[in-house]
Design a protein around this motif. Structure first.
Motif, PDB file in Angstrom:
ATOM      1  N   UNK A  60     -69.870  -0.339  60.812  1.00 38.70           N
ATOM      2  CA  UNK A  60     -69.810   0.837  61.521  1.00 38.70           C
ATOM      3  C   UNK A  60     -69.284   1.885  60.381  1.00 38.70           C
ATOM      4  N   UNK A  61     -68.771   1.895  59.518  1.00 33.02           N
ATOM      5  CA  UNK A  61     -68.370   2.758  58.186  1.00 33.02           C
ATOM      6  C   UNK A  61     -69.627   3.248  58.026  1.00 33.02           C
ATOM      7  N   UNK A  62     -70.296   2.844  57.503  1.00 37.95           N
ATOM      8  CA  UNK A  62     -71.483   3.038  57.145  1.00 37.95           C
ATOM      9  C   UNK A  62     -72.380   4.090  57.987  1.00 37.95           C
ATOM     10  N   UNK A  63     -71.997   3.588  58.662  1.00 40.16           N
ATOM     11  CA  UNK A  63     -73.187   4.602  60.052  1.00 40.16           C
ATOM     12  C   UNK A  63     -71.972   5.919  59.888  1.00 40.16           C
ATOM     13  N   UNK A  64     -70.712   5.820  60.208  1.00 34.51           N
ATOM     14  CA  UNK A  64     -70.467   7.528  59.856  1.00 34.51           C
ATOM     15  C   UNK A  64     -70.703   7.827  58.905  1.00 34.51           C
ATOM     16  N   UNK A  65     -70.438   6.747  57.555  1.00 32.54           N
ATOM     17  CA  UNK A  65     -70.532   8.152  56.216  1.00 32.54           C
ATOM     18  C   UNK A  65     -72.007   8.214  56.148  1.00 32.54           C
ATOM     19  N   UNK A  66     -73.177   7.496  56.856  1.00 41.55           N
ATOM     20  CA  UNK A  66     -74.741   8.236  57.286  1.00 41.55           C
ATOM     21  C   UNK A  66     -74.740   9.526  57.466  1.00 41.55           C
TER      22      UNK A  66
ATOM     23  N   UNK B 118     -71.998  11.721  57.967  1.00 42.18           N
ATOM     24  CA  UNK B 118     -71.078  12.799  57.288  1.00 42.18           C
ATOM     25  C   UNK B 118     -71.502  14.323  56.811  1.00 42.18           C
ATOM     26  N   UNK B 119     -71.157  14.979  57.186  1.00 44.22           N
ATOM     27  CA  UNK B 119     -71.629  16.158  56.157  1.00 44.22           C
ATOM     28  C   UNK B 119     -70.634  16.668  55.421  1.00 44.22           C
TER      29      UNK B 119
END
Length: 121
Positions: free
Chosen positions: A36-42, A44-45
């Motif tokens: 989940x965090x990896x997706x958010x990181x990807x 992120x702007x």
């Protein structure tokens, strides 16, 4: 950038976390939370935040495992609910609420890690 595909990926991890939490499967809860965090990181702007997280990625993952695997008080349902709050804020495109939910999740995770390390070492 939050796209319908990204929301679907995040929602999928939320559903997997929910199933793992209901079954009390700590390792799966940690695994899907990490994804989940990896997706958010990807998506992120924020370039500064992305660079910072890139530098800390291996340490963050290690601490997630320490807290989730070794803390006897770790409750998968708590982690699931925090991720659900973050997801709902992202889905609503409420960046202020998403940031607040993420900060709260990180602070609680840090306390859990500290407790685990104090017990173990």
């Amino acid at each position: 950038l939050v796209t319908p595909e990204t929301l679907h990926q995040l929602e999928d991890r939320i559903e997997l976390m929910k199933l793992a939490a209901v079954k009390g499967r700590k390792t799966d809860t940690v695994k899907y939370g990490s994804e989940f965090h990896s997706i958010l990181h990807a998506i992120s702007t924020n370039a500064t935040a992305k660079r910072f997280l890139d530098q800390l990625e291996s340490r963050i993952e290690r601490y997630r495992r320490i807290s989730g695997y070794k803390n006897p008080d770790y409750k998968p349902s708590v982690s699931f609910n925090e991720h659900l709050d973050i997801f709902n804020a992202v889905k609503e495109k409420n960046s202020v609420l998403a940031e607040a939910a993420m900060r709260s999740h990180i602070k609680r995770s840090l306390r859990s890690i500290e407790e685990t390390l104090e017990r173990s070492y």
